[in-house]
Design a protein around this motif. Structure first.
Motif, PDB file in Angstrom:
ATOM      1  N   VAL A  35     -38.737 -37.066 103.015  1.00 54.09           N
ATOM      2  CA  VAL A  35     -37.270 -35.692 102.784  1.00 54.09           C
ATOM      3  C   VAL A  35     -36.387 -37.957 102.324  1.00 54.09           C
ATOM      4  O   VAL A  35     -36.416 -38.648 102.769  1.00 54.09           O
ATOM      5  CB  VAL A  35     -37.098 -36.015 103.840  1.00 54.09           C
ATOM      6  N   LYS A  37     -33.452 -36.656 100.406  1.00 53.74           N
ATOM      7  CA  LYS A  37     -32.369 -36.421  99.881  1.00 53.74           C
ATOM      8  C   LYS A  37     -31.258 -37.870 100.367  1.00 53.74           C
ATOM      9  O   LYS A  37     -31.518 -38.476 100.920  1.00 53.74           O
ATOM     10  CB  LYS A  37     -31.588 -35.041 100.786  1.00 53.74           C
ATOM     11  N   ASN A  58     -32.302 -31.094 100.082  1.00 59.29           N
ATOM     12  CA  ASN A  58     -31.660 -30.894 101.379  1.00 59.29           C
ATOM     13  C   ASN A  58     -30.777 -29.766 100.603  1.00 59.29           C
ATOM     14  O   ASN A  58     -30.287 -29.177 100.061  1.00 59.29           O
ATOM     15  CB  ASN A  58     -31.296 -31.396 102.197  1.00 59.29           C
ATOM     16  N   ILE A  79     -35.828 -27.986 101.793  1.00 57.81           N
ATOM     17  CA  ILE A  79     -35.814 -28.341 103.135  1.00 57.81           C
ATOM     18  C   ILE A  79     -34.347 -27.216 103.656  1.00 57.81           C
ATOM     19  O   ILE A  79     -34.953 -27.224 104.878  1.00 57.81           O
ATOM     20  CB  ILE A  79     -36.313 -28.976 103.180  1.00 57.81           C
ATOM     21  N   MET A 161     -40.491 -22.482 110.304  1.00 57.24           N
ATOM     22  CA  MET A 161     -40.631 -23.464 110.014  1.00 57.24           C
ATOM     23  C   MET A 161     -39.235 -23.643 111.103  1.00 57.24           C
ATOM     24  O   MET A 161     -39.028 -22.952 110.857  1.00 57.24           O
ATOM     25  CB  MET A 161     -39.843 -23.981 109.104  1.00 57.24           C
ATOM     26  N   ILE A 163     -36.012 -26.781 112.899  1.00 53.53           N
ATOM     27  CA  ILE A 163     -35.329 -27.771 113.378  1.00 53.53           C
ATOM     28  C   ILE A 163     -34.658 -28.033 114.858  1.00 53.53           C
ATOM     29  O   ILE A 163     -34.297 -27.832 115.135  1.00 53.53           O
ATOM     30  CB  ILE A 163     -34.064 -29.198 112.763  1.00 53.53           C
ATOM     31  N   MET A 204     -39.545 -34.518 112.748  1.00 54.10           N
ATOM     32  CA  MET A 204     -38.049 -35.123 112.031  1.00 54.10           C
ATOM     33  C   MET A 204     -38.429 -36.583 112.681  1.00 54.10           C
ATOM     34  O   MET A 204     -39.629 -36.831 113.591  1.00 54.10           O
ATOM     35  CB  MET A 204     -37.323 -34.637 111.912  1.00 54.10           C
ATOM     36  N   THR A 205     -38.059 -37.544 111.843  1.00 56.06           N
ATOM     37  CA  THR A 205     -38.325 -39.016 112.429  1.00 56.06           C
ATOM     38  C   THR A 205     -38.563 -38.864 114.118  1.00 56.06           C
ATOM     39  O   THR A 205     -39.095 -39.507 114.207  1.00 56.06           O
ATOM     40  CB  THR A 205     -36.576 -39.795 111.549  1.00 56.06           C
ATOM     41  N   ARG A 220     -41.609 -33.508 108.620  1.00 53.24           N
ATOM     42  CA  ARG A 220     -40.350 -34.151 107.490  1.00 53.24           C
ATOM     43  C   ARG A 220     -39.538 -35.362 107.936  1.00 53.24           C
ATOM     44  O   ARG A 220     -38.860 -35.761 108.677  1.00 53.24           O
ATOM     45  CB  ARG A 220     -39.348 -32.818 107.401  1.00 53.24           C
ATOM     46  N   VAL A 221     -40.356 -36.162 107.172  1.00 56.59           N
ATOM     47  CA  VAL A 221     -39.858 -37.758 107.736  1.00 56.59           C
ATOM     48  C   VAL A 221     -38.791 -38.256 106.794  1.00 56.59           C
ATOM     49  O   VAL A 221     -39.271 -38.478 106.073  1.00 56.59           O
ATOM     50  CB  VAL A 221     -41.268 -38.500 108.324  1.00 56.59           C
ATOM     51  N   GLY A 222     -37.664 -38.441 107.050  1.00 62.41           N
ATOM     52  CA  GLY A 222     -36.352 -39.149 106.093  1.00 62.41           C
ATOM     53  C   GLY A 222     -36.093 -40.465 106.685  1.00 62.41           C
ATOM     54  O   GLY A 222     -36.605 -41.549 105.991  1.00 62.41           O
ATOM     55  N   THR A 223     -35.298 -40.165 107.482  1.00 64.34           N
ATOM     56  CA  THR A 223     -34.662 -41.369 107.964  1.00 64.34           C
ATOM     57  C   THR A 223     -36.312 -43.039 108.223  1.00 64.34           C
ATOM     58  O   THR A 223     -35.854 -44.060 107.926  1.00 64.34           O
ATOM     59  CB  THR A 223     -33.997 -41.746 109.783  1.00 64.34           C
ATOM     60  N   ARG A 229     -29.452 -42.631 106.280  1.00 67.05           N
ATOM     61  CA  ARG A 229     -28.761 -42.342 105.444  1.00 67.05           C
ATOM     62  C   ARG A 229     -27.227 -42.622 105.388  1.00 67.05           C
ATOM     63  O   ARG A 229     -26.720 -42.590 105.928  1.00 67.05           O
ATOM     64  CB  ARG A 229     -29.567 -40.642 104.765  1.00 67.05           C
TER      65      ARG A 229
HETATM   66  C1  LIG Z   1     -33.046 -34.495 106.831  1.00 68.48           C
HETATM   67  C2  LIG Z   1     -34.093 -33.446 107.081  1.00 68.48           C
HETATM   68  C3  LIG Z   1     -35.423 -34.185 107.622  1.00 68.48           C
HETATM   69  C4  LIG Z   1     -35.569 -35.505 108.209  1.00 68.48           C
HETATM   70  O1  LIG Z   1     -34.804 -36.427 109.245  1.00 68.48           O
HETATM   71  P1  LIG Z   1     -35.136 -37.893 109.844  1.00 68.48           P
HETATM   72  O2  LIG Z   1     -34.621 -37.121 110.959  1.00 68.48           O
HETATM   73  O3  LIG Z   1     -34.009 -38.283 108.985  1.00 68.48           O
HETATM   74  O4  LIG Z   1     -36.139 -37.617 109.523  1.00 68.48           O
HETATM   75  C5  LIG Z   1     -36.215 -33.309 107.677  1.00 68.48           C
HETATM   76  N1  LIG Z   1     -36.572 -31.592 107.507  1.00 68.48           N
HETATM   77  C6  LIG Z   1     -34.937 -31.461 107.345  1.00 68.48           C
HETATM   78  C7  LIG Z   1     -34.356 -30.000 107.685  1.00 68.48           C
HETATM   79  C8  LIG Z   1     -33.547 -32.610 107.142  1.00 68.48           C
HETATM   80  O5  LIG Z   1     -32.706 -31.518 106.544  1.00 68.48           O
END
Ligand SMILES: *Cc1c(COP(=O)(O)O)cnc(C)c1O
Length: 233
Positions: A35, A37, A58, A79, A161, A163, A204-205, A220-223, A229
């Motif tokens: 991820v 963004k 995003n 996403i 999906m 969150i 997620m993370t 879905r891994v961002g951080t 961020r």
């Molecule tokens: C930002 C986001 C993520 C990633 O989140 P992290 O906690 O940084 O891994 C995953 N899914 C969605 C829908 C997001 O908006």
């Protein structure tokens, strides 16, 4: 703060492999969506150097701009919450839209897909923990929505999906992941025309290992890859 993307990716990959191992799954069953963004193209390129090809964004214009700038073929995933007037920036640029939660949005995606002569793969976003603050369809409304969307010619439902809530202990989200998987299996058993129920995008993370143990096929891994961020930049 310096972020070591290669090291982060190694750790995430080891965690994914361990979670697969614990739950008797093949590593190939789980797709890591990086991820990206708010993160610059230079960081995306670092991930690409490490072999990552699936990226999640995003915001529609950010997705469009990054898609335009990076010429290499990547698997872009959308996403975030998608407004109907921004659908044009997304359709045709992504492999999968994870966040469809209304018939009106699905119709807008369908119209744009017809215009561009493509079929758009989508997931239905479910508010599985019934949080007031979240987008997504409530559990009861998922099947009726899917039945309506399934009639659209240029949209194809691939799965669900969610969150999950922000929690300190990822174990607290296990029940939500279990429930989303049950819902997926229940809907799959109905064999609805033009609907596949094979993709489960959850984790997620903070909780992707638990999500994998409970059947996630996309995390879905961002951080965990790019570091924290900064939304001011
Ligand atoms: C930002 C986001 C993520 C990633 O989140 P992290 O906690 O940084 O891994 C995953 N899914 C969605 C829908 C997001 O908006």
């Amino acid at each position: 703060m310096d972020v070591n993307i290669k090291e982060n990716l190694k750790l995430v990959e080891a965690n994914i492999a361990a979670a697969c191992e614990r739950s008797g799954r093949n590593r190939e069953e789980v797709t890591l969506v990086a991820v990206s963004k708010t993160k610059p193209v230079s960081m995306i390129r670092e991930c690409m150097d490490a072999g990552i090809t699936v990226f999640g964004e995003n915001w529609a214009q950010e997705l469009r701009d990054k898609h335009e700038e990076i010429k290499e073929p990547l698997h872009w995933n959308f996403i975030g919450h998608l407004q109907r007037n921004k659908v044009k920036y997304v359709v045709g640029n992504v492999d999968l839209i994870h966040s469809v939660d209304s018939l009106r949005l699905a119709e807008a995606i369908n119209d744009e897909s017809i215009k561009k002569n493509v079929v758009s793969d989508i997931l239905i976003e479910v508010n599985i923990a019934e949080e007031d603050t979240k987008y997504g369809v409530s559990k009861e409304n998922v099947l009726p929505l899917i039945l309506e969307i399934s009639k659209l010619t240029n949209v194809k439902i691939k799965g669900l999906m969610t969150i999950a809530p922000y929690v300190d202990n990822s174990e607290e989200n296990r029940v939500h992941f279990v429930n989303l998987r049950k819902l997926l299996i229940d809907i799959r058993s109905k064999n609805i025309d033009n609907v596949d129920m094979n993709v489960l995008s959850m984790g997620m993370t903070g909780d992707y290992m638990v999500a994998i143990e409970e059947g996630a096929t996309m995390v879905r891994v961002g951080t965990g890859i790019f570091g924290a961020r900064n939304y001011d930049e």
